[in-house]
Write a protein that holds these residues in place. Structure first.
Motif, PDB file in Angstrom:
ATOM      1  N   SER A 143      42.988  41.006  30.606  1.00  0.00           N
ATOM      2  CA  SER A 143      43.909  41.772  31.449  1.00  0.00           C
ATOM      3  C   SER A 143      44.921  40.856  32.120  1.00  0.00           C
ATOM      4  O   SER A 143      44.559  39.804  32.657  1.00  0.00           O
ATOM      5  CB  SER A 143      43.133  42.543  32.529  1.00  0.00           C
ATOM      6  OG  SER A 143      42.291  43.514  31.948  1.00  0.00           O
ATOM      7  N   LEU A 144      46.177  41.285  32.098  1.00  0.00           N
ATOM      8  CA  LEU A 144      47.258  40.587  32.789  1.00  0.00           C
ATOM      9  C   LEU A 144      48.030  41.607  33.615  1.00  0.00           C
ATOM     10  O   LEU A 144      48.262  42.729  33.163  1.00  0.00           O
ATOM     11  CB  LEU A 144      48.207  39.918  31.788  1.00  0.00           C
ATOM     12  CG  LEU A 144      47.608  38.893  30.824  1.00  0.00           C
ATOM     13  CD1 LEU A 144      48.645  38.480  29.780  1.00  0.00           C
ATOM     14  CD2 LEU A 144      47.093  37.673  31.570  1.00  0.00           C
ATOM     15  N   GLY A 145      48.434  41.220  34.809  1.00  0.00           N
ATOM     16  CA  GLY A 145      49.233  42.125  35.634  1.00  0.00           C
ATOM     17  C   GLY A 145      48.398  42.885  36.642  1.00  0.00           C
ATOM     18  O   GLY A 145      47.429  42.358  37.201  1.00  0.00           O
ATOM     19  N   ALA A 146      48.775  44.135  36.868  1.00  0.00           N
ATOM     20  CA  ALA A 146      48.154  44.947  37.915  1.00  0.00           C
ATOM     21  C   ALA A 146      46.657  45.136  37.673  1.00  0.00           C
ATOM     22  O   ALA A 146      46.213  45.310  36.539  1.00  0.00           O
ATOM     23  CB  ALA A 146      48.836  46.311  37.984  1.00  0.00           C
ATOM     24  N   THR A 147      45.890  45.099  38.742  1.00  0.00           N
ATOM     25  CA  THR A 147      44.468  45.436  38.664  1.00  0.00           C
ATOM     26  C   THR A 147      44.325  46.926  38.380  1.00  0.00           C
ATOM     27  O   THR A 147      44.950  47.759  39.035  1.00  0.00           O
ATOM     28  CB  THR A 147      43.758  45.090  39.985  1.00  0.00           C
ATOM     29  OG1 THR A 147      43.851  43.683  40.211  1.00  0.00           O
ATOM     30  CG2 THR A 147      42.296  45.506  39.948  1.00  0.00           C
ATOM     31  N   ARG A 148      43.514  47.248  37.374  1.00  0.00           N
ATOM     32  CA  ARG A 148      43.277  48.653  37.033  1.00  0.00           C
ATOM     33  C   ARG A 148      41.781  48.925  36.934  1.00  0.00           C
ATOM     34  O   ARG A 148      40.985  48.057  36.575  1.00  0.00           O
ATOM     35  CB  ARG A 148      43.951  49.004  35.697  1.00  0.00           C
ATOM     36  CG  ARG A 148      45.474  48.995  35.727  1.00  0.00           C
ATOM     37  CD  ARG A 148      46.063  50.162  36.512  1.00  0.00           C
ATOM     38  NE  ARG A 148      45.740  51.453  35.922  1.00  0.00           N
ATOM     39  CZ  ARG A 148      46.529  52.104  35.049  1.00  0.00           C
ATOM     40  NH1 ARG A 148      47.668  51.562  34.655  1.00  0.00           N
ATOM     41  NH2 ARG A 148      46.182  53.294  34.590  1.00  0.00           N
ATOM     42  N   ARG A 149      41.428  50.168  37.231  1.00  0.00           N
ATOM     43  CA  ARG A 149      40.041  50.608  37.108  1.00  0.00           C
ATOM     44  C   ARG A 149      39.708  50.834  35.642  1.00  0.00           C
ATOM     45  O   ARG A 149      40.525  51.354  34.875  1.00  0.00           O
ATOM     46  CB  ARG A 149      39.843  51.903  37.890  1.00  0.00           C
ATOM     47  CG  ARG A 149      38.382  52.239  38.159  1.00  0.00           C
ATOM     48  CD  ARG A 149      38.289  53.538  38.920  1.00  0.00           C
ATOM     49  NE  ARG A 149      37.999  54.654  38.017  1.00  0.00           N
ATOM     50  CZ  ARG A 149      38.285  55.920  38.282  1.00  0.00           C
ATOM     51  NH1 ARG A 149      38.898  56.246  39.397  1.00  0.00           N
ATOM     52  NH2 ARG A 149      37.965  56.863  37.416  1.00  0.00           N
ATOM     53  N   PHE A 150      38.490  50.462  35.272  1.00  0.00           N
ATOM     54  CA  PHE A 150      38.005  50.619  33.899  1.00  0.00           C
ATOM     55  C   PHE A 150      36.643  51.287  33.973  1.00  0.00           C
ATOM     56  O   PHE A 150      35.739  50.794  34.645  1.00  0.00           O
ATOM     57  CB  PHE A 150      37.912  49.249  33.228  1.00  0.00           C
ATOM     58  CG  PHE A 150      37.544  49.283  31.769  1.00  0.00           C
ATOM     59  CD1 PHE A 150      38.498  49.571  30.804  1.00  0.00           C
ATOM     60  CD2 PHE A 150      36.246  49.005  31.362  1.00  0.00           C
ATOM     61  CE1 PHE A 150      38.163  49.580  29.453  1.00  0.00           C
ATOM     62  CE2 PHE A 150      35.903  49.010  30.016  1.00  0.00           C
ATOM     63  CZ  PHE A 150      36.870  49.301  29.062  1.00  0.00           C
ATOM     64  N   ASP A 151      36.504  52.425  33.298  1.00  0.00           N
ATOM     65  CA  ASP A 151      35.268  53.207  33.347  1.00  0.00           C
ATOM     66  C   ASP A 151      34.541  53.148  32.018  1.00  0.00           C
ATOM     67  O   ASP A 151      35.169  53.197  30.951  1.00  0.00           O
ATOM     68  CB  ASP A 151      35.572  54.679  33.650  1.00  0.00           C
ATOM     69  CG  ASP A 151      36.235  54.886  34.998  1.00  0.00           C
ATOM     70  OD1 ASP A 151      36.038  54.043  35.893  1.00  0.00           O
ATOM     71  OD2 ASP A 151      36.948  55.899  35.147  1.00  0.00           O
ATOM     72  N   GLN A 162      31.709  51.349  36.537  1.00  0.00           N
ATOM     73  CA  GLN A 162      33.120  51.296  36.916  1.00  0.00           C
ATOM     74  C   GLN A 162      33.453  49.863  37.322  1.00  0.00           C
ATOM     75  O   GLN A 162      32.761  49.267  38.147  1.00  0.00           O
ATOM     76  CB  GLN A 162      33.398  52.253  38.075  1.00  0.00           C
ATOM     77  CG  GLN A 162      34.863  52.360  38.452  1.00  0.00           C
ATOM     78  CD  GLN A 162      35.083  53.351  39.588  1.00  0.00           C
ATOM     79  OE1 GLN A 162      35.417  52.971  40.710  1.00  0.00           O
ATOM     80  NE2 GLN A 162      34.872  54.625  39.297  1.00  0.00           N
ATOM     81  N   LEU A 163      34.513  49.317  36.730  1.00  0.00           N
ATOM     82  CA  LEU A 163      34.922  47.940  36.986  1.00  0.00           C
ATOM     83  C   LEU A 163      36.376  47.906  37.428  1.00  0.00           C
ATOM     84  O   LEU A 163      37.158  48.801  37.102  1.00  0.00           O
ATOM     85  CB  LEU A 163      34.769  47.089  35.718  1.00  0.00           C
ATOM     86  CG  LEU A 163      33.372  47.001  35.101  1.00  0.00           C
ATOM     87  CD1 LEU A 163      33.441  46.313  33.745  1.00  0.00           C
ATOM     88  CD2 LEU A 163      32.424  46.261  36.032  1.00  0.00           C
ATOM     89  N   GLN A 164      36.733  46.856  38.143  1.00  0.00           N
ATOM     90  CA  GLN A 164      38.125  46.567  38.465  1.00  0.00           C
ATOM     91  C   GLN A 164      38.537  45.356  37.627  1.00  0.00           C
ATOM     92  O   GLN A 164      37.987  44.265  37.796  1.00  0.00           O
ATOM     93  CB  GLN A 164      38.289  46.271  39.959  1.00  0.00           C
ATOM     94  CG  GLN A 164      37.956  47.439  40.870  1.00  0.00           C
ATOM     95  CD  GLN A 164      38.941  48.590  40.730  1.00  0.00           C
ATOM     96  OE1 GLN A 164      40.142  48.382  40.514  1.00  0.00           O
ATOM     97  NE2 GLN A 164      38.448  49.813  40.862  1.00  0.00           N
ATOM     98  N   LEU A 165      39.479  45.566  36.710  1.00  0.00           N
ATOM     99  CA  LEU A 165      39.918  44.488  35.824  1.00  0.00           C
ATOM    100  C   LEU A 165      41.167  43.842  36.411  1.00  0.00           C
ATOM    101  O   LEU A 165      42.233  44.445  36.463  1.00  0.00           O
ATOM    102  CB  LEU A 165      40.177  45.029  34.418  1.00  0.00           C
ATOM    103  CG  LEU A 165      38.954  45.662  33.732  1.00  0.00           C
ATOM    104  CD1 LEU A 165      39.294  46.062  32.306  1.00  0.00           C
ATOM    105  CD2 LEU A 165      37.751  44.719  33.760  1.00  0.00           C
ATOM    106  N   GLU A 166      40.998  42.602  36.835  1.00  0.00           N
ATOM    107  CA  GLU A 166      42.044  41.897  37.563  1.00  0.00           C
ATOM    108  C   GLU A 166      42.896  41.030  36.636  1.00  0.00           C
ATOM    109  O   GLU A 166      42.555  40.799  35.481  1.00  0.00           O
ATOM    110  CB  GLU A 166      41.393  41.024  38.645  1.00  0.00           C
ATOM    111  CG  GLU A 166      40.503  41.801  39.606  1.00  0.00           C
ATOM    112  CD  GLU A 166      39.592  40.888  40.405  1.00  0.00           C
ATOM    113  OE1 GLU A 166      40.125  40.048  41.164  1.00  0.00           O
ATOM    114  OE2 GLU A 166      38.360  40.999  40.265  1.00  0.00           O
ATOM    115  N   HIS A 167      43.973  40.533  37.181  1.00  0.00           N
ATOM    116  CA  HIS A 167      44.892  39.618  36.507  1.00  0.00           C
ATOM    117  C   HIS A 167      44.128  38.368  36.060  1.00  0.00           C
ATOM    118  O   HIS A 167      43.561  37.651  36.884  1.00  0.00           O
ATOM    119  CB  HIS A 167      45.991  39.256  37.505  1.00  0.00           C
ATOM    120  CG  HIS A 167      47.128  38.452  36.963  1.00  0.00           C
ATOM    121  ND1 HIS A 167      47.741  38.708  35.757  1.00  0.00           N
ATOM    122  CD2 HIS A 167      47.796  37.384  37.513  1.00  0.00           C
ATOM    123  CE1 HIS A 167      48.737  37.842  35.581  1.00  0.00           C
ATOM    124  NE2 HIS A 167      48.782  37.038  36.625  1.00  0.00           N
ATOM    125  N   GLY A 168      44.058  38.139  34.743  1.00  0.00           N
ATOM    126  CA  GLY A 168      43.362  36.970  34.220  1.00  0.00           C
ATOM    127  C   GLY A 168      41.902  37.187  33.886  1.00  0.00           C
ATOM    128  O   GLY A 168      41.221  36.255  33.465  1.00  0.00           O
TER     129      GLY A 168
END
Length: 207
Positions: A143-151, A162-168
């Motif tokens: 993941s690059l850029g905005a943090t997005r939720r991943f279910d 449920q995870l938060q996928l962050e930049h890098g």
């Protein structure tokens, strides 16, 4: 349930999620911020992004994101009635593919890149279980850029994650995950910044 373990990649600590029918590992800082920043802008600018059309329930619709399919010449695959032929490697993506492959000790030779302009762009529930990927495929998602939720949700047992996928960050889905689980990137109306996601895979060459 999760447990922490030191990753072979010295940049990050691997977080392993103990789930039925799946092996999920997350490196929240697989790339540090300067390295991730150095990839986001040029890949967003230089790749030939397309908003593909797929067939869902007999209708042709545009997907709510932009994509590029990239990899070795034999790595064609079919999804929702559309056959995707790989673009030639972008040098930075090819280097990333090799680095991820080394990090997880698995062969990788193709990658689906998704560009989400903001939180309105999304991906619905699905599994990466196309026949071309073989049995029990390993999917590595950077993941690059905005943090997005991943279910993630188990298809029969009701388990959810449920995870938060962050930049890098780098997420790896392995084991029988694609046979028994589905995953999605839901809409998030408050997210204004773009997210670029690279999902690395392996397609065996023809015999």
């Amino acid at each position: 349930m999760t447990r922490q373990a030191q990753s072979d990649n010295s940049k990050a600590v691997a977080q392993h999620f103990l789930l039925p029918d799946a092996e999920i590992t997350l490196w929240r800082l697989w790339l540090d911020k300067p390295d991730a920043d150095a990839l986001l802008a040029p890949l967003t600018r230089e790749l030939s992004w397309r908003q593909e059309q797929i067939r869902i329930y007999g209708k042709t619709v545009k997907i709510p994101r932009q994509q590029v399919w990239m990899g070795e010449p034999h790595c064609s695959y079919q999804y929702s009635g559309v056959r995707f032929t790989p673009s030639a490697w972008h040098p930075a993506v090819q280097r990333l593919t090799a680095a991820v492959s080394d990090s997880i000790n698995q062969p990788l030779n193709c990658v689906l890149l998704n560009l989400y302009a903001n939180g309105q762009d999304h991906m619905g529930w699905h599994a990466d279980n196309e026949p071309e990927l073989g049995v029990a495929p390993i999917i590595a998602s950077l993941s690059l850029g905005a943090t997005r939720r991943f279910d993630l949700q188990h298809q029969t047992q009701g388990h959810q994650l449920q995870l938060q996928l962050e930049h890098g960050s780098l997420l790896v889905m392995a084991g029988a995950c694609q046979q028994h689980w589905q995953h999605r990137l839901p809409k998030q109306s408050r997210v204004a910044a773009p997210r670029l996601n690279l999902t690395f895979r392996y397609i065996a060459p023809p015999v």
